[in-house]
Write a protein that holds these residues in place. Structure first.
Motif, PDB file in Angstrom:
ATOM      1  N   GLN A  95      -4.421  10.558  11.325  1.00 50.90           N
ATOM      2  CA  GLN A  95      -5.563   9.649  11.131  1.00 50.90           C
ATOM      3  C   GLN A  95      -5.403   8.775   9.885  1.00 50.90           C
ATOM      4  OE1 GLN A  95      -8.846  12.511  11.235  1.00 50.90           O
ATOM      5  NE2 GLN A  95      -9.153  12.072  13.406  1.00 50.90           N
ATOM      6  N   PHE A  96      -4.291   8.071   9.814  1.00 51.93           N
ATOM      7  CA  PHE A  96      -4.067   7.168   8.686  1.00 51.93           C
ATOM      8  C   PHE A  96      -5.030   5.990   8.747  1.00 51.93           C
ATOM      9  CE2 PHE A  96       0.241   9.035   9.361  1.00 51.93           C
ATOM     10  CZ  PHE A  96       0.344   9.697   8.141  1.00 51.93           C
ATOM     11  N   ASP A  97      -5.533   5.594   7.588  1.00 56.06           N
ATOM     12  CA  ASP A  97      -6.371   4.393   7.551  1.00 56.06           C
ATOM     13  C   ASP A  97      -5.702   3.254   6.778  1.00 56.06           C
ATOM     14  OD1 ASP A  97      -6.665   5.620   5.083  1.00 56.06           O
ATOM     15  OD2 ASP A  97      -8.761   6.166   5.407  1.00 56.06           O
ATOM     16  N   LEU A  98      -4.523   3.498   6.197  1.00 59.04           N
ATOM     17  CA  LEU A  98      -3.794   2.443   5.497  1.00 59.04           C
ATOM     18  C   LEU A  98      -2.303   2.705   5.637  1.00 59.04           C
ATOM     19  CD1 LEU A  98      -3.448   0.023   3.530  1.00 59.04           C
ATOM     20  CD2 LEU A  98      -3.740   1.660   1.643  1.00 59.04           C
ATOM     21  N   VAL A  99      -1.545   1.666   5.989  1.00 57.00           N
ATOM     22  CA  VAL A  99      -0.082   1.723   6.013  1.00 57.00           C
ATOM     23  C   VAL A  99       0.451   0.707   5.016  1.00 57.00           C
ATOM     24  CG1 VAL A  99       2.011   1.304   7.369  1.00 57.00           C
ATOM     25  CG2 VAL A  99       0.077   2.493   8.410  1.00 57.00           C
ATOM     26  N   LEU A 100       1.392   1.137   4.196  1.00 55.96           N
ATOM     27  CA  LEU A 100       2.106   0.247   3.281  1.00 55.96           C
ATOM     28  C   LEU A 100       3.548   0.167   3.762  1.00 55.96           C
ATOM     29  CD1 LEU A 100       0.750   1.696  -0.097  1.00 55.96           C
ATOM     30  CD2 LEU A 100      -0.019  -0.387   1.057  1.00 55.96           C
ATOM     31  N   ASP A 101       4.011  -1.045   4.059  1.00 59.38           N
ATOM     32  CA  ASP A 101       5.350  -1.236   4.621  1.00 59.38           C
ATOM     33  C   ASP A 101       6.236  -2.024   3.647  1.00 59.38           C
ATOM     34  OD1 ASP A 101       7.627  -1.603   6.110  1.00 59.38           O
ATOM     35  OD2 ASP A 101       6.744  -3.050   7.495  1.00 59.38           O
ATOM     36  N   PRO A 102       6.908  -1.335   2.720  1.00 57.93           N
ATOM     37  CA  PRO A 102       7.788  -2.042   1.784  1.00 57.93           C
ATOM     38  C   PRO A 102       9.128  -2.442   2.398  1.00 57.93           C
ATOM     39  CG  PRO A 102       7.824   0.295   1.330  1.00 57.93           C
ATOM     40  CD  PRO A 102       6.815   0.094   2.422  1.00 57.93           C
ATOM     41  N   GLN A 103       9.529  -1.790   3.494  1.00 53.41           N
ATOM     42  CA  GLN A 103      10.837  -2.070   4.074  1.00 53.41           C
ATOM     43  C   GLN A 103      10.868  -3.413   4.787  1.00 53.41           C
ATOM     44  OE1 GLN A 103      12.777   1.286   5.614  1.00 53.41           O
ATOM     45  NE2 GLN A 103      14.688   0.193   5.926  1.00 53.41           N
ATOM     46  N   GLY A 104       9.829  -3.716   5.524  1.00 54.95           N
ATOM     47  CA  GLY A 104       9.718  -5.032   6.135  1.00 54.95           C
ATOM     48  C   GLY A 104      10.699  -5.316   7.247  1.00 54.95           C
ATOM     49  N   HIS A 146      12.261  -8.284  -9.485  1.00 52.44           N
ATOM     50  CA  HIS A 146      12.858  -6.953  -9.295  1.00 52.44           C
ATOM     51  C   HIS A 146      12.191  -6.250  -8.124  1.00 52.44           C
ATOM     52  CE1 HIS A 146      14.424  -2.933 -10.087  1.00 52.44           C
ATOM     53  NE2 HIS A 146      15.302  -3.509 -10.895  1.00 52.44           N
ATOM     54  N   MET A 147      12.963  -5.440  -7.409  1.00 53.12           N
ATOM     55  CA  MET A 147      12.442  -4.799  -6.211  1.00 53.12           C
ATOM     56  C   MET A 147      11.330  -3.804  -6.525  1.00 53.12           C
ATOM     57  SD  MET A 147      13.927  -6.506  -4.009  1.00 53.12           S
ATOM     58  CE  MET A 147      12.876  -5.749  -2.789  1.00 53.12           C
ATOM     59  N   VAL A 148      11.383  -3.119  -7.653  1.00 51.94           N
ATOM     60  CA  VAL A 148      10.282  -2.212  -8.004  1.00 51.94           C
ATOM     61  C   VAL A 148       8.978  -2.992  -8.093  1.00 51.94           C
ATOM     62  CG1 VAL A 148       9.322  -0.733  -9.808  1.00 51.94           C
ATOM     63  CG2 VAL A 148      11.724  -0.499  -9.173  1.00 51.94           C
ATOM     64  N   ASP A 149       9.006  -4.122  -8.800  1.00 52.22           N
ATOM     65  CA  ASP A 149       7.809  -4.946  -8.930  1.00 52.22           C
ATOM     66  C   ASP A 149       7.415  -5.581  -7.602  1.00 52.22           C
ATOM     67  OD1 ASP A 149       7.689  -4.413 -11.682  1.00 52.22           O
ATOM     68  OD2 ASP A 149       9.082  -6.047 -12.112  1.00 52.22           O
ATOM     69  N   THR A 150       8.417  -5.903  -6.786  1.00 52.37           N
ATOM     70  CA  THR A 150       8.135  -6.459  -5.458  1.00 52.37           C
ATOM     71  C   THR A 150       7.339  -5.468  -4.617  1.00 52.37           C
ATOM     72  OG1 THR A 150      10.102  -7.875  -5.476  1.00 52.37           O
ATOM     73  CG2 THR A 150       9.188  -7.301  -3.323  1.00 52.37           C
ATOM     74  N   TYR A 151       7.794  -4.231  -4.564  1.00 54.70           N
ATOM     75  CA  TYR A 151       7.092  -3.232  -3.759  1.00 54.70           C
ATOM     76  C   TYR A 151       5.689  -2.963  -4.301  1.00 54.70           C
ATOM     77  CZ  TYR A 151      11.828  -2.431  -2.020  1.00 54.70           C
ATOM     78  OH  TYR A 151      13.087  -2.593  -1.489  1.00 54.70           O
ATOM     79  N   TRP A 158      -5.655  -4.700  -4.209  1.00 53.07           N
ATOM     80  CA  TRP A 158      -6.564  -3.786  -4.899  1.00 53.07           C
ATOM     81  C   TRP A 158      -6.445  -3.814  -6.416  1.00 53.07           C
ATOM     82  CZ3 TRP A 158      -3.868  -2.460  -0.471  1.00 53.07           C
ATOM     83  CH2 TRP A 158      -4.632  -2.174   0.663  1.00 53.07           C
ATOM     84  N   CYS A 159      -5.306  -4.237  -6.948  1.00 54.46           N
ATOM     85  CA  CYS A 159      -5.136  -4.140  -8.398  1.00 54.46           C
ATOM     86  C   CYS A 159      -4.095  -5.127  -8.893  1.00 54.46           C
ATOM     87  CB  CYS A 159      -4.730  -2.721  -8.804  1.00 54.46           C
ATOM     88  SG  CYS A 159      -3.108  -2.217  -8.160  1.00 54.46           S
ATOM     89  N   GLU A 160      -4.142  -5.417 -10.180  1.00 52.62           N
ATOM     90  CA  GLU A 160      -3.101  -6.178 -10.843  1.00 52.62           C
ATOM     91  C   GLU A 160      -2.227  -5.201 -11.620  1.00 52.62           C
ATOM     92  OE1 GLU A 160      -5.085  -8.978 -13.324  1.00 52.62           O
ATOM     93  OE2 GLU A 160      -5.305 -10.473 -11.724  1.00 52.62           O
ATOM     94  N   TYR A 161      -1.007  -5.577 -11.894  1.00 52.50           N
ATOM     95  CA  TYR A 161      -0.107  -4.725 -12.651  1.00 52.50           C
ATOM     96  C   TYR A 161       0.806  -5.629 -13.470  1.00 52.50           C
ATOM     97  CZ  TYR A 161       3.277  -6.280  -9.274  1.00 52.50           C
ATOM     98  OH  TYR A 161       4.081  -7.075  -8.498  1.00 52.50           O
ATOM     99  N   ALA A 162       1.410  -5.040 -14.478  1.00 56.35           N
ATOM    100  CA  ALA A 162       2.333  -5.790 -15.325  1.00 56.35           C
ATOM    101  C   ALA A 162       3.754  -5.576 -14.829  1.00 56.35           C
ATOM    102  CB  ALA A 162       2.217  -5.326 -16.777  1.00 56.35           C
ATOM    103  N   ALA A 163       4.497  -6.648 -14.636  1.00 53.64           N
ATOM    104  CA  ALA A 163       5.891  -6.529 -14.205  1.00 53.64           C
ATOM    105  C   ALA A 163       6.667  -5.681 -15.209  1.00 53.64           C
ATOM    106  CB  ALA A 163       6.520  -7.905 -14.081  1.00 53.64           C
TER     107      ALA A 163
END
Length: 370
Positions: A95-104, A146-151, A158-163
């Motif tokens: 019963q997932f309500d959110l999927v995050l797809d970094p692979q694309g 960078h891929m870490v920041d990309t993902y 939902w949020c902001e973050y610092a690269a």
């Protein structure tokens, strides 16, 4: 890191209770995705986070504090439609309500669809390809390098973050850590007369176009022993890389030893304990970032500012020779890697090892190519 959190209803969903990450492969890419899982768990501490994977990276994901379940799927599942129904039932039962797809990719995007989750966040064609952008219900435009920041950008609704502020939070793997300590002692890599420890050399790479010649690694090991008194341990995976490791040892004139066969957790714990690791763009280099080990990274057909070291002390050497534009990076020739000179790598090693040597009071000379 403090997150600036937006209204949870902004993406059209209240606080998610069950999240699925569809990053199936490869090992290094999975490692670079871990900070996204860490931030998701920080954003929603009470959520149940499942990660679906089809490669050996499962060894590192299982037991990670941000990941509640690792769901293993067979490779090439997409080519067997008869299995889709059973796979969908297994995913929908959670019963997932959110999927995050970094692979694309199609395989990751379609798994999100099979899960039954109504909100599926992926990239548009700025990063994803094939069917993935078409099956995502919310698409993010890639702007990070960078891929870490990309993902991490998948959490941007939902949020902001610092690269550069992603965190890996890798746990200690007790059994693997014990093996690493026993191996280091048995090989005599740490001695009272040698407080600096030892250097790891990762000889292989996922693509032949990313491999640096083993005889050059052997020369590096020899010079490091002469200048700093540090022996090198050559890391490898698979029979082909074992043969390369043996060549490094042969050309090191006694300065390097080949590690035994290791699993991924054991590899991580060895890298965690090295004073320095030298590696091309492969999983070992990404693991060095995850455990904050100093490293020298060698880059030919790939870009150091995109997939290189993240957060740890390092020197990245980018080849001055570009890969053949008529071929994919995977199928490019070795010309880019071969253009990286021994002298460049020796200077990088000196830059990183000299301060440590000075702090220990050990006399050392700058590494120079003859």
């Amino acid at each position: 890191m403090k997150l600036r959190i937006f209204d949870n209803n902004r993406p059209g969903i209240s606080t998610p209770k069950r999240i699925l990450i569809t990053r199936l492969s490869a090992i290094g890419d999975c490692v670079l995705t871990i900070p996204m899982a860490v931030k998701a768990k920080e954003l929603w501490p009470d959520c149940e986070l499942t990660w679906i994977v089809d490669c050996a990276a499962a060894q590192l994901l299982e037991g990670h504090p941000a990941i509640d379940e690792v769901f293993r799927v067979q490779k090439r599942w997409l080519k067997h439609p008869s299995r889709w129904s059973s796979l969908s039932n297994q995913l929908r039962s959670r019963q997932f309500d959110l999927v995050l797809d970094p692979q694309g990719l199609s395989k990751s995007g379609l798994l999100g669809m099979l899960s039954g989750a109504k909100l599926r966040v992926g990239f548009d064609y700025s990063h994803s390809r094939e069917l993935a952008p078409l099956v995502a219900t919310r698409r993010v435009h890639r702007t990070a390098r960078h891929m870490v920041d990309t993902y991490l950008q998948l959490l941007s609704p939902w949020c902001e973050y610092a690269a550069g502020a992603g965190e890996f939070q890798m746990p200690q793997y007790a059994e693997a850590a014990m093996m690493a300590e026993e191996l280091i002692a048995a090989y005599g890599l740490v001695q009272e007369s040698n407080p600096l420890g030892w250097v790891a050399i990762n000889v292989g790479a996922g693509w032949p176009s990313k491999q640096w010649p083993p005889e050059r690694f052997g020369r590096i090991a020899f010079e490091i022993l002469q200048s700093f008194g540090l022996k090198s341990l050559v890391l490898w995976a698979g029979d082909d890389e074992q043969a390369l490791a043996e060549q490094v040892v042969e050309h090191s004139c006694g300065a390097a030893l080949a590690a035994p066969r290791t699993n991924l957790r054991e590899l991580l714990e060895l890298i965690r304990r090295a004073e320095l690791i030298i590696s091309s763009d492969t999983a070992a280099l990404q693991i060095a970032s995850a455990v904050n080990t100093t490293c020298v990274g060698l880059f030919g057909p790939t870009w150091s500012d995109e997939v290189g070291s993240y957060g740890n002390k390092h020197v990245s050497i980018q080849s001055s020779v570009l890969p053949d534009p008529r071929k994919s990076m995977r199928r490019s020739s070795s010309s880019s890697m071969n253009a990286i000179e021994i002298s460049e790598v020796l200077r990088a090693c000196s830059q990183l090892l000299m301060p440590v040597s000075n702090q220990s009071g050990r006399a050392a000379r700058t590494l120079k190519a003859a």
